[in-house]
Design an enzyme around this catalytic site. Structure first.
Site, PDB file in Angstrom:
ATOM      1  N   GLU A 249      -4.027   1.164  -7.406  1.00  0.00           N
ATOM      2  CA  GLU A 249      -4.404   2.309  -6.577  1.00  0.00           C
ATOM      3  C   GLU A 249      -3.512   3.493  -6.931  1.00  0.00           C
ATOM      4  O   GLU A 249      -2.426   3.644  -6.341  1.00  0.00           O
ATOM      5  CB  GLU A 249      -4.190   1.968  -5.100  1.00  0.00           C
ATOM      6  CG  GLU A 249      -5.115   0.922  -4.550  1.00  0.00           C
ATOM      7  CD  GLU A 249      -5.452   1.213  -3.085  1.00  0.00           C
ATOM      8  OE1 GLU A 249      -6.636   1.283  -2.779  1.00  0.00           O
ATOM      9  OE2 GLU A 249      -4.537   1.420  -2.280  1.00  0.00           O
TER      10      GLU A 249
ATOM     11  N   HIS B 239       0.862  -1.191   0.000  1.00  0.00           N
ATOM     12  CA  HIS B 239       0.000   0.000   0.000  1.00  0.00           C
ATOM     13  C   HIS B 239       0.894   1.236   0.000  1.00  0.00           C
ATOM     14  O   HIS B 239       1.935   1.265   0.658  1.00  0.00           O
ATOM     15  CB  HIS B 239      -0.916  -0.002   1.227  1.00  0.00           C
ATOM     16  CG  HIS B 239      -2.002   1.021   1.114  1.00  0.00           C
ATOM     17  ND1 HIS B 239      -1.778   2.352   1.346  1.00  0.00           N
ATOM     18  CD2 HIS B 239      -3.304   0.902   0.745  1.00  0.00           C
ATOM     19  CE1 HIS B 239      -2.902   3.021   1.136  1.00  0.00           C
ATOM     20  NE2 HIS B 239      -3.852   2.160   0.770  1.00  0.00           N
TER      21      HIS B 239
END
Ligand code: PGA
Length: 260
Positions: A162, A92
Protein backbone atom coordinates in the site's frame (compact mmCIF):
# COMPACT_ATOMS: atom_id res chain seq x y z
CA UNK A 1 -4.70 -20.08 -4.37
CA UNK A 2 -8.04 -18.18 -4.04
CA UNK A 3 -7.91 -14.46 -4.69
CA UNK A 4 -8.26 -12.41 -1.51
CA UNK A 5 -10.28 -9.24 -1.12
CA UNK A 6 -10.02 -7.29 2.11
CA UNK A 7 -12.45 -4.51 3.04
CA UNK A 8 -10.83 -2.11 5.47
CA UNK A 9 -13.76 -0.16 6.94
CA UNK A 10 -11.49 2.09 9.03
CA UNK A 11 -13.58 4.27 11.40
CA UNK A 12 -16.91 3.61 9.63
CA UNK A 13 -19.84 3.17 9.71
CA UNK A 14 -21.21 5.09 12.69
CA UNK A 15 -24.04 2.79 13.76
CA UNK A 16 -25.01 -0.77 14.52
CA UNK A 17 -27.81 -0.55 11.96
CA UNK A 18 -25.48 0.42 9.10
CA UNK A 19 -23.02 -2.32 10.14
CA UNK A 20 -25.73 -4.97 10.11
CA UNK A 21 -26.95 -3.82 6.70
CA UNK A 22 -23.47 -3.81 5.18
CA UNK A 23 -22.67 -7.28 6.58
CA UNK A 24 -25.98 -8.57 5.18
CA UNK A 25 -25.20 -7.17 1.73
CA UNK A 26 -21.67 -8.62 1.74
CA UNK A 27 -23.17 -11.95 2.76
CA UNK A 28 -25.34 -11.95 -0.36
CA UNK A 29 -22.35 -11.07 -2.54
CA UNK A 30 -20.14 -13.72 -0.94
CA UNK A 31 -22.64 -16.50 -1.56
CA UNK A 32 -22.20 -15.84 -5.28
CA UNK A 33 -18.40 -15.64 -5.03
CA UNK A 34 -17.34 -19.12 -4.00
CA UNK A 35 -13.66 -19.09 -4.95
CA UNK A 36 -12.81 -15.66 -3.59
CA UNK A 37 -11.74 -15.14 0.02
CA UNK A 38 -13.62 -12.08 1.24
CA UNK A 39 -12.44 -10.52 4.51
CA UNK A 40 -14.47 -7.62 5.95
CA UNK A 41 -12.71 -5.64 8.67
CA UNK A 42 -15.17 -3.56 10.74
CA UNK A 43 -14.05 -1.39 13.67
CA UNK A 44 -13.61 -3.15 17.05
CA UNK A 45 -17.10 -2.45 18.53
CA UNK A 46 -18.80 -4.07 15.55
CA UNK A 47 -16.67 -7.24 15.40
CA UNK A 48 -19.18 -9.32 17.43
CA UNK A 49 -21.78 -8.83 14.66
CA UNK A 50 -19.59 -10.97 12.46
CA UNK A 51 -19.65 -13.94 14.81
CA UNK A 52 -22.56 -15.64 13.03
CA UNK A 53 -21.16 -15.07 9.57
CA UNK A 54 -20.01 -18.18 7.73
CA UNK A 55 -19.90 -17.21 4.06
CA UNK A 56 -16.96 -14.78 4.43
CA UNK A 57 -14.27 -13.86 6.94
CA UNK A 58 -14.23 -11.13 9.55
CA UNK A 59 -10.93 -9.42 10.24
CA UNK A 60 -9.78 -6.82 12.75
CA UNK A 61 -7.97 -3.60 11.86
CA UNK A 62 -5.45 -3.72 14.69
CA UNK A 63 -4.47 -5.57 17.88
CA UNK A 64 -2.24 -4.98 20.88
CA UNK A 65 1.35 -6.17 20.72
CA UNK A 66 1.02 -7.25 24.38
CA UNK A 67 -0.31 -10.72 25.12
CA UNK A 68 -1.57 -9.94 28.60
CA UNK A 69 -1.05 -6.52 30.19
CA UNK A 70 -2.81 -3.71 32.04
CA UNK A 71 -3.30 -1.56 28.93
CA UNK A 72 -6.27 0.77 28.99
CA UNK A 73 -8.13 0.73 25.70
CA UNK A 74 -6.16 -2.10 24.12
CA UNK A 75 -7.58 -5.27 22.55
CA UNK A 76 -5.72 -8.58 22.73
CA UNK A 77 -5.26 -11.39 20.22
CA UNK A 78 -7.10 -13.78 22.59
CA UNK A 79 -10.17 -11.49 22.58
CA UNK A 80 -10.18 -11.43 18.78
CA UNK A 81 -9.78 -15.20 18.60
CA UNK A 82 -12.76 -15.71 20.89
CA UNK A 83 -14.87 -13.64 18.47
CA UNK A 84 -13.96 -15.97 15.56
CA UNK A 85 -11.77 -13.33 13.95
CA UNK A 86 -9.62 -14.95 11.28
CA UNK A 87 -7.44 -12.08 10.01
CA UNK A 88 -5.84 -8.98 11.51
CA UNK A 89 -4.48 -5.99 9.59
CA UNK A 90 -1.13 -4.80 10.99
CA UNK A 91 1.28 -2.11 9.90
CA UNK A 92 -1.32 0.02 8.14
CA UNK A 93 0.22 3.43 7.44
CA UNK A 94 -2.54 5.13 9.45
CA UNK A 95 -1.47 3.10 12.54
CA UNK A 96 2.22 3.64 11.80
CA UNK A 97 1.47 7.38 11.77
CA UNK A 98 0.07 6.99 15.28
CA UNK A 99 3.27 5.38 16.50
CA UNK A 100 3.36 1.72 15.46
CA UNK A 101 6.98 0.77 14.79
CA UNK A 102 8.27 -2.23 12.86
CA UNK A 103 9.26 -3.87 16.14
CA UNK A 104 5.73 -3.42 17.59
CA UNK A 105 4.26 -4.80 14.37
CA UNK A 106 6.65 -7.75 14.65
CA UNK A 107 5.29 -8.54 18.13
CA UNK A 108 1.72 -8.18 16.88
CA UNK A 109 2.41 -10.66 14.06
CA UNK A 110 3.91 -13.19 16.49
CA UNK A 111 0.83 -12.86 18.76
CA UNK A 112 -1.63 -13.20 15.87
CA UNK A 113 0.11 -16.34 14.58
CA UNK A 114 0.17 -17.81 18.09
CA UNK A 115 -3.65 -17.61 18.08
CA UNK A 116 -3.75 -19.22 14.64
CA UNK A 117 -5.09 -16.12 12.90
CA UNK A 118 -3.69 -14.61 9.70
CA UNK A 119 -1.79 -11.30 9.82
CA UNK A 120 -2.27 -8.95 6.85
CA UNK A 121 0.96 -6.98 6.89
CA UNK A 122 0.83 -3.61 5.14
CA UNK A 123 4.04 -2.18 3.72
CA UNK A 124 4.67 0.81 1.49
CA UNK A 125 6.66 3.97 1.01
CA UNK A 126 5.54 7.56 1.42
CA UNK A 127 7.43 8.81 -1.65
CA UNK A 128 8.70 7.25 -4.84
CA UNK A 129 12.17 8.70 -5.24
CA UNK A 130 14.22 8.19 -8.37
CA UNK A 131 17.20 6.43 -6.79
CA UNK A 132 15.39 3.43 -5.33
CA UNK A 133 15.34 4.46 -1.65
CA UNK A 134 11.74 3.23 -1.49
CA UNK A 135 12.92 -0.32 -2.19
CA UNK A 136 15.37 -0.17 0.74
CA UNK A 137 12.55 1.19 2.90
CA UNK A 138 10.15 -1.64 1.99
CA UNK A 139 12.90 -4.23 2.46
CA UNK A 140 13.59 -3.01 5.99
CA UNK A 141 9.86 -2.99 6.81
CA UNK A 142 9.66 -6.67 5.78
CA UNK A 143 12.90 -7.65 7.54
CA UNK A 144 11.98 -5.97 10.81
CA UNK A 145 8.29 -6.92 10.82
CA UNK A 146 9.09 -10.59 10.16
CA UNK A 147 12.18 -10.87 12.38
CA UNK A 148 12.30 -14.22 14.25
CA UNK A 149 9.06 -15.42 12.67
CA UNK A 150 9.70 -19.10 11.92
CA UNK A 151 9.84 -20.13 8.27
CA UNK A 152 6.97 -22.60 8.76
CA UNK A 153 4.66 -19.71 9.73
CA UNK A 154 5.38 -17.46 6.76
CA UNK A 155 2.75 -19.15 4.58
CA UNK A 156 0.12 -17.84 7.02
CA UNK A 157 1.05 -14.23 6.35
CA UNK A 158 -0.52 -12.00 3.71
CA UNK A 159 1.41 -8.92 2.55
CA UNK A 160 -0.41 -5.87 1.19
CA UNK A 161 1.62 -3.34 -0.76
CA UNK A 162 0.00 0.00 0.00
CA UNK A 163 2.01 2.99 -1.19
CA UNK A 164 1.07 5.79 1.21
CA UNK A 165 0.77 8.28 -1.65
CA UNK A 166 -2.03 6.19 -3.16
CA UNK A 167 -4.20 5.79 -0.04
CA UNK A 168 -7.39 7.72 0.67
CA UNK A 169 -9.34 10.58 -0.87
CA UNK A 170 -6.40 12.99 -0.54
CA UNK A 171 -4.04 10.67 -2.42
CA UNK A 172 -2.04 11.90 -5.39
CA UNK A 173 -2.95 8.98 -7.67
CA UNK A 174 -3.40 5.22 -7.80
CA UNK A 175 -0.25 3.14 -8.45
CA UNK A 176 0.28 1.95 -11.99
CA UNK A 177 0.20 -1.78 -12.57
CA UNK A 178 3.90 -1.56 -13.57
CA UNK A 179 4.71 -0.03 -10.18
CA UNK A 180 2.80 -2.82 -8.47
CA UNK A 181 4.48 -5.55 -10.53
CA UNK A 182 7.92 -4.17 -9.64
CA UNK A 183 7.14 -4.26 -5.91
CA UNK A 184 5.53 -7.70 -6.12
CA UNK A 185 8.71 -9.13 -7.66
CA UNK A 186 10.82 -7.21 -5.15
CA UNK A 187 8.86 -8.53 -2.13
CA UNK A 188 9.15 -12.10 -3.45
CA UNK A 189 12.92 -11.60 -3.83
CA UNK A 190 13.23 -10.24 -0.26
CA UNK A 191 11.24 -13.20 1.10
CA UNK A 192 13.17 -15.65 -1.01
CA UNK A 193 16.49 -14.27 0.32
CA UNK A 194 15.17 -14.46 3.90
CA UNK A 195 13.72 -17.98 3.55
CA UNK A 196 13.52 -19.76 0.17
CA UNK A 197 11.61 -19.51 -3.11
CA UNK A 198 8.90 -21.96 -2.08
CA UNK A 199 8.21 -19.98 1.10
CA UNK A 200 8.24 -16.70 -0.83
CA UNK A 201 5.72 -18.09 -3.31
CA UNK A 202 3.38 -19.16 -0.52
CA UNK A 203 2.80 -15.52 0.52
CA UNK A 204 -0.09 -13.74 -1.22
CA UNK A 205 0.79 -10.20 -2.27
CA UNK A 206 -2.15 -7.79 -2.41
CA UNK A 207 -2.39 -4.27 -3.77
CA UNK A 208 -4.09 -1.49 -1.76
CA UNK A 209 -4.56 2.25 -2.27
CA UNK A 210 -7.46 3.83 -4.19
CA UNK A 211 -8.79 0.52 -5.49
CA UNK A 212 -12.05 1.18 -7.35
CA UNK A 213 -14.25 -0.91 -9.68
CA UNK A 214 -12.61 0.71 -12.72
CA UNK A 215 -9.03 -0.28 -11.80
CA UNK A 216 -9.39 -3.44 -9.67
CA UNK A 217 -9.21 -5.94 -12.53
CA UNK A 218 -6.00 -4.41 -13.92
CA UNK A 219 -4.14 -5.22 -10.66
CA UNK A 220 -5.47 -8.78 -10.61
CA UNK A 221 -4.60 -9.18 -14.31
CA UNK A 222 -1.06 -8.06 -13.55
CA UNK A 223 -0.54 -10.70 -10.88
CA UNK A 224 -1.96 -9.35 -7.61
CA UNK A 225 -3.17 -12.18 -5.38
CA UNK A 226 -5.87 -9.86 -4.12
CA UNK A 227 -6.81 -6.32 -3.13
CA UNK A 228 -7.11 -4.28 0.05
CA UNK A 229 -9.99 -1.86 -0.38
CA UNK A 230 -10.70 1.13 1.87
CA UNK A 231 -13.40 3.61 0.81
CA UNK A 232 -15.11 1.38 -1.72
CA UNK A 233 -15.54 -1.43 0.81
CA UNK A 234 -18.18 0.71 2.57
CA UNK A 235 -20.45 0.61 -0.46
CA UNK A 236 -21.82 -2.89 -1.06
CA UNK A 237 -22.44 -1.88 -4.69
CA UNK A 238 -18.82 -0.86 -5.36
CA UNK A 239 -17.37 -3.69 -3.25
CA UNK A 240 -19.56 -6.12 -5.24
CA UNK A 241 -18.35 -4.61 -8.53
CA UNK A 242 -14.72 -5.05 -7.43
CA UNK A 243 -15.42 -8.70 -6.54
CA UNK A 244 -17.14 -9.17 -9.91
CA UNK A 245 -14.05 -7.83 -11.67
CA UNK A 246 -12.02 -10.58 -9.96
CA UNK A 247 -14.57 -13.14 -11.12
CA UNK A 248 -14.24 -11.79 -14.66
CA UNK A 249 -10.46 -12.26 -14.43
CA UNK A 250 -10.98 -15.90 -13.39
CA UNK A 251 -13.42 -16.51 -16.26
CA UNK A 252 -10.94 -15.04 -18.76
CA UNK A 253 -8.18 -17.23 -17.32
CA UNK A 254 -10.32 -20.35 -17.69
CA UNK A 255 -11.22 -19.46 -21.29
CA UNK A 256 -7.56 -18.92 -22.08
CA UNK A 257 -6.76 -22.38 -20.66
CA UNK A 258 -9.58 -23.86 -22.72
CA UNK A 259 -8.31 -22.45 -25.99
CA UNK A 260 -4.71 -23.58 -25.40
P1 PGA B 1 -8.47 3.53 0.04
O1 PGA B 1 -7.81 2.95 1.37
O2 PGA B 1 -8.94 2.36 -0.78
O3 PGA B 1 -9.61 4.37 0.53
O4 PGA B 1 -7.42 4.32 -0.65
C1 PGA B 1 -6.98 1.82 1.36
C2 PGA B 1 -6.44 1.56 2.73
O5 PGA B 1 -5.99 2.49 3.41
O6 PGA B 1 -6.41 0.42 3.20
Amino acid sequence: MNKIIVGNWKMSPNSVKETENLLKEISLISKKSKNIDIIACPPFPFLPFGKKITSFHIGAQNVSEEIDAANTGDVSTKMLKSLNISHVIVGHSERRKKGDTNSMINRKIAGILKEKMFPILCVGESVRDTNGEYLIFIKSQIHECLAQIPKAQIKNIIIAYEPIWAIGSQSQRVATTEEFVEIRIFIKKVLSDMYDIKTANSVPILYGGSVHPDNSKSFIDSGADGLLVGRDSLSAKKFGEIINSIKQHEINQRNREYYK
